[in-house]
Design a protein around this motif. Structure first.
Motif, PDB file in Angstrom:
ATOM      1  N   MET A 283       0.667  -1.347  -0.126  1.00 21.52           N
ATOM      2  CA  MET A 283      -0.021   0.013  -0.014  1.00 21.52           C
ATOM      3  C   MET A 283       0.881   1.383  -0.122  1.00 21.52           C
ATOM      4  SD  MET A 283      -3.462  -0.635   1.975  1.00 21.52           S
ATOM      5  CE  MET A 283      -2.632  -1.478   3.708  1.00 21.52           C
ATOM      6  N   GLN A 284       2.048   1.089   0.725  1.00 18.30           N
ATOM      7  CA  GLN A 284       2.755   2.184   0.388  1.00 18.30           C
ATOM      8  C   GLN A 284       3.415   2.796  -0.953  1.00 18.30           C
ATOM      9  OE1 GLN A 284       6.224   1.374   3.575  1.00 18.30           O
ATOM     10  NE2 GLN A 284       5.894   3.138   4.349  1.00 18.30           N
ATOM     11  N   ARG A 285       3.425   1.675  -1.675  1.00 17.59           N
ATOM     12  CA  ARG A 285       3.679   1.990  -3.100  1.00 17.59           C
ATOM     13  C   ARG A 285       2.695   2.578  -3.774  1.00 17.59           C
ATOM     14  NH1 ARG A 285       6.701  -2.705  -1.965  1.00 17.59           N
ATOM     15  NH2 ARG A 285       5.281  -3.970  -2.964  1.00 17.59           N
ATOM     16  N   MET A 286       1.379   2.826  -3.163  1.00 20.44           N
ATOM     17  CA  MET A 286       0.291   3.095  -4.277  1.00 20.44           C
ATOM     18  C   MET A 286       0.032   4.789  -3.806  1.00 20.44           C
ATOM     19  SD  MET A 286      -2.826   0.481  -3.247  1.00 20.44           S
ATOM     20  CE  MET A 286      -2.697  -1.135  -4.268  1.00 20.44           C
ATOM     21  N   PRO A 287      -0.278   5.518  -5.065  1.00 21.81           N
ATOM     22  CA  PRO A 287      -0.308   6.820  -5.174  1.00 21.81           C
ATOM     23  C   PRO A 287      -1.529   7.221  -4.183  1.00 21.81           C
ATOM     24  CG  PRO A 287      -1.337   5.810  -7.192  1.00 21.81           C
ATOM     25  CD  PRO A 287      -0.873   4.731  -6.237  1.00 21.81           C
ATOM     26  N   ASN A 288      -1.319   8.470  -3.690  1.00 28.25           N
ATOM     27  CA  ASN A 288      -2.378   9.182  -3.029  1.00 28.25           C
ATOM     28  C   ASN A 288      -2.970   8.568  -1.871  1.00 28.25           C
ATOM     29  OD1 ASN A 288      -2.302  11.527  -4.847  1.00 28.25           O
ATOM     30  ND2 ASN A 288      -3.479  10.380  -6.134  1.00 28.25           N
ATOM     31  N   LEU A 289      -2.055   7.667  -1.219  1.00 27.78           N
ATOM     32  CA  LEU A 289      -2.491   6.960   0.013  1.00 27.78           C
ATOM     33  C   LEU A 289      -1.479   7.126   0.865  1.00 27.78           C
ATOM     34  CD1 LEU A 289      -4.949   5.075   0.581  1.00 27.78           C
ATOM     35  CD2 LEU A 289      -3.400   3.027  -0.037  1.00 27.78           C
ATOM     36  N   GLN A 290      -1.934   7.436   2.222  1.00 26.92           N
ATOM     37  CA  GLN A 290      -1.081   7.299   3.345  1.00 26.92           C
ATOM     38  C   GLN A 290      -1.144   6.216   4.033  1.00 26.92           C
ATOM     39  OE1 GLN A 290      -1.197  11.119   5.526  1.00 26.92           O
ATOM     40  NE2 GLN A 290       0.415  10.783   6.915  1.00 26.92           N
ATOM     41  N   VAL A 291      -0.198   5.625   4.661  1.00 24.85           N
ATOM     42  CA  VAL A 291      -0.460   4.539   5.376  1.00 24.85           C
ATOM     43  C   VAL A 291       0.505   4.304   6.855  1.00 24.85           C
ATOM     44  CG1 VAL A 291      -0.053   1.681   5.115  1.00 24.85           C
ATOM     45  CG2 VAL A 291      -0.235   3.015   3.031  1.00 24.85           C
ATOM     46  N   TYR A 292      -0.186   4.013   7.531  1.00 22.01           N
ATOM     47  CA  TYR A 292       0.404   4.194   9.106  1.00 22.01           C
ATOM     48  C   TYR A 292       0.878   2.886   9.386  1.00 22.01           C
ATOM     49  CZ  TYR A 292      -1.561   8.786   9.161  1.00 22.01           C
ATOM     50  OH  TYR A 292      -1.981  10.274   8.744  1.00 22.01           O
ATOM     51  N   LEU A 351      -8.599  -1.946  -4.333  1.00 18.79           N
ATOM     52  CA  LEU A 351      -7.844  -0.539  -3.576  1.00 18.79           C
ATOM     53  C   LEU A 351      -7.232  -0.140  -4.890  1.00 18.79           C
ATOM     54  CD1 LEU A 351      -7.817   1.357  -1.552  1.00 18.79           C
ATOM     55  CD2 LEU A 351      -5.421  -0.024  -0.902  1.00 18.79           C
ATOM     56  N   SER A 352      -6.424  -0.768  -5.568  1.00 14.96           N
ATOM     57  CA  SER A 352      -5.708  -0.222  -6.827  1.00 14.96           C
ATOM     58  C   SER A 352      -6.756   0.331  -7.688  1.00 14.96           C
ATOM     59  CB  SER A 352      -4.642  -0.870  -7.210  1.00 14.96           C
ATOM     60  OG  SER A 352      -4.873  -1.900  -8.224  1.00 14.96           O
ATOM     61  N   GLU A 353      -7.758  -0.337  -8.169  1.00  9.65           N
ATOM     62  CA  GLU A 353      -8.809  -0.008  -9.049  1.00  9.65           C
ATOM     63  C   GLU A 353      -9.414   1.236  -8.653  1.00  9.65           C
ATOM     64  OE1 GLU A 353     -10.267  -4.362 -10.442  1.00  9.65           O
ATOM     65  OE2 GLU A 353     -11.735  -2.911  -9.908  1.00  9.65           O
ATOM     66  N   CYS A 354      -9.755   1.228  -7.549  1.00  7.88           N
ATOM     67  CA  CYS A 354     -10.385   2.613  -6.497  1.00  7.88           C
ATOM     68  C   CYS A 354      -9.421   3.712  -6.729  1.00  7.88           C
ATOM     69  CB  CYS A 354     -11.080   2.332  -5.279  1.00  7.88           C
ATOM     70  SG  CYS A 354     -11.933   1.009  -5.142  1.00  7.88           S
ATOM     71  N   LEU A 355      -8.226   3.533  -6.510  1.00  5.77           N
ATOM     72  CA  LEU A 355      -7.217   4.692  -6.396  1.00  5.77           C
ATOM     73  C   LEU A 355      -7.162   5.275  -7.896  1.00  5.77           C
ATOM     74  CD1 LEU A 355      -5.102   3.366  -3.770  1.00  5.77           C
ATOM     75  CD2 LEU A 355      -6.670   5.407  -3.473  1.00  5.77           C
ATOM     76  N   GLN A 356      -7.320   4.418  -8.792  1.00  7.37           N
ATOM     77  CA  GLN A 356      -6.809   4.845 -10.070  1.00  7.37           C
ATOM     78  C   GLN A 356      -8.119   5.555 -10.751  1.00  7.37           C
ATOM     79  OE1 GLN A 356      -5.611   1.304 -12.290  1.00  7.37           O
ATOM     80  NE2 GLN A 356      -3.554   1.226 -11.109  1.00  7.37           N
ATOM     81  N   LYS A 357      -9.248   5.432 -10.510  1.00  8.40           N
ATOM     82  CA  LYS A 357     -10.315   6.064 -10.705  1.00  8.40           C
ATOM     83  C   LYS A 357     -10.444   7.445 -10.501  1.00  8.40           C
ATOM     84  CE  LYS A 357     -14.742   4.606 -11.008  1.00  8.40           C
ATOM     85  NZ  LYS A 357     -15.915   3.998 -10.473  1.00  8.40           N
ATOM     86  N   SER A 358      -9.676   7.902  -9.672  1.00  5.24           N
ATOM     87  CA  SER A 358      -9.847   9.498  -9.574  1.00  5.24           C
ATOM     88  C   SER A 358      -9.274  10.439 -10.813  1.00  5.24           C
ATOM     89  CB  SER A 358      -9.097   9.811  -8.345  1.00  5.24           C
ATOM     90  OG  SER A 358      -7.634   9.351  -8.568  1.00  5.24           O
TER      91      SER A 358
END
Ligand SMILES: *Cc1c(COP(=O)(O)O)cnc(C)c1O
Length: 358
Positions: A283-292, A351-358
């Motif tokens: 998830m850290q490698r995904m764009p526009n996503l902060q991972v704690y 999740l990666s599909e959802c993040l790409q849809k923006s």
């Protein structure tokens, strides 16, 4: 006289929003920190036999002595500490709250944290005093210490690791709070199995310290069993508030049997921790996503499009928890429970599909 029968209910109870559980039918359920793995066949067979033979026409052992002895051994509860069992740890929080709820008594907690702390303060009639965590979700010990001086709480409650942020507070800060607290301090270690840190070994140093854990996150959420450990004289007082048969026959026999094979649950917890690392890295490698970072069996995320991501995941068959709007520090936050490897792959794909849809 009240006009309607419900008007007789206390104002603060009528003002509460009901605790809603999202319908998860047909979805991959990654919203409630359950252990996603099943028990081995031989162990389930044995449990089936035990349940078949159980004396369900009789009341359970009110002291649940066999189960307590097994827990003491399995969880290495210090010999000079006492144990009290609850119908889930939620019940134990409620018992502690009721016990200290003198008029105007205060409960200090940190926020954001587990929602039941403030709910139970309300049920018990305690004044709830939340102290905000820092923006990075670390414990603001200076502010908590100031609140202890100002409000003299009868009860201070801290989840370690914290839910929903997933982090483990700094142990030194926590100890400073324990040492300064004027009342009881309840450390909620619901995620202990995934954390590798505990205050339980320090119980003997602090007579006002209580350490609570649950079997829910470890794989037995359906049984409802929590345990509270502390100084025998304190536990003896709290135990008077426990309803006589709060831990039922089936929970007593099944939990005791599973605890004798604790290695099964601990191997599952180890698998969850490995998956947590994988998920976190991916998830850290995904764009526009902060991972704690997480010391628990879930991971907190932040996205500028949290609501759309939550709905998009649901449309793709995955249910997580939407925390957006729940607290000032949680805007844009989502919480995902670590699942089985196939569940996590399905989640990552969605999740990666959802993040790409923006
Ligand atoms: C899940 C959770 C609990 C509830 O545990 P039960 O034993 O299932 O009632 C308690 N505390 C925290 C912090 C939790 O996240």
């Amino acid at each position: 006289m009240p006009k309607l029968p419900e008007d007789v209910i206390r104002d603060e109870i009528r003002a509460l929003a009901p605790y809603r559980i999202h319908d998860s039918s047909g979805l991959i359920k990654l919203d409630a920190m359950e252990n996603p793995f099943e028990l081995p066949d031989a162990l389930s067979q044995e449990i089936g036999e035990l349940v078949r033979a159980a004396a369900i026409n009789r009341y359970p052992d009110p002291a649940a002595s066999k189960l307590k002895a097994q827990l003491r051994e399995t969880m290495q509860v210090p010999a000079d500490s006492e144990i009290m069992l609850g119908n889930g740890s939620d019940e134990l929080i409620q018992i502690v709250a009721m016990a200290v709820a003198r008029r105007n008594a205060v409960l200090v907690g940190v926020e954001p944290s587990f929602a039941m702390f403030s709910m139970i303060a309300c049920y018990a009639g305690l004044r709830y005093c939340p102290i905000s965590l820092r923006r990075d979700f670390s414990l603001d010990d200076e502010r908590v210490l100031a609140a202890l001086t100002e409000h003299k709480p009868a009860l201070t409650v801290i989840a370690y690791p914290n839910n929903p942020t997933g982090n483990l507070f700094e142990a030194d800060a926590l100890i400073r709070i324990v040492e300064a607290a004027p009342g009881l301090v309840l450390i909620d270690e619901a995620y202990h199995a995934f954390a590798g840190a505990s205050l339980m070994p320090r119980l003997a140093e602090y007579p006002h310290l209580l350490v609570m854990r649950t079997l829910s996150k470890l794989g037995l959420a359906g049984l409802r069993l929590g345990y509270l450990t502390g100084t025998p004289t304190v536990i003896a007082q709290l135990d008077k508030l426990r309803l006589p048969y709060n831990v039922n026959v089936l929970t007593q026999i099944v939990a005791e049997r599973v605890l004798r094979n604790i290695d099964v649950l601990m191997e599952q917890a180890a698998a969850i921790k490995r998956e947590r690392r994988r998920l976190h890295g991916a998830m850290q490698r995904m764009p526009n996503l902060q991972v704690y970072p997480s010391a628990a069996n879930f991971i907190l995320l932040r996205s500028p499009r949290a609501n759309a991501v939550f709905e998009g995941l649901k449309q793709r068959g995955v249910l997580i928890k939407n925390l957006n709007g729940v607290h000032r520090l949680l805007s844009g936050c989502l919480r995902v429970t670590v699942g089985t490897p196939p569940q996590n792959r399905a989640f990552m794909r969605a999740l990666s599909e959802c993040l790409q849809k923006s």
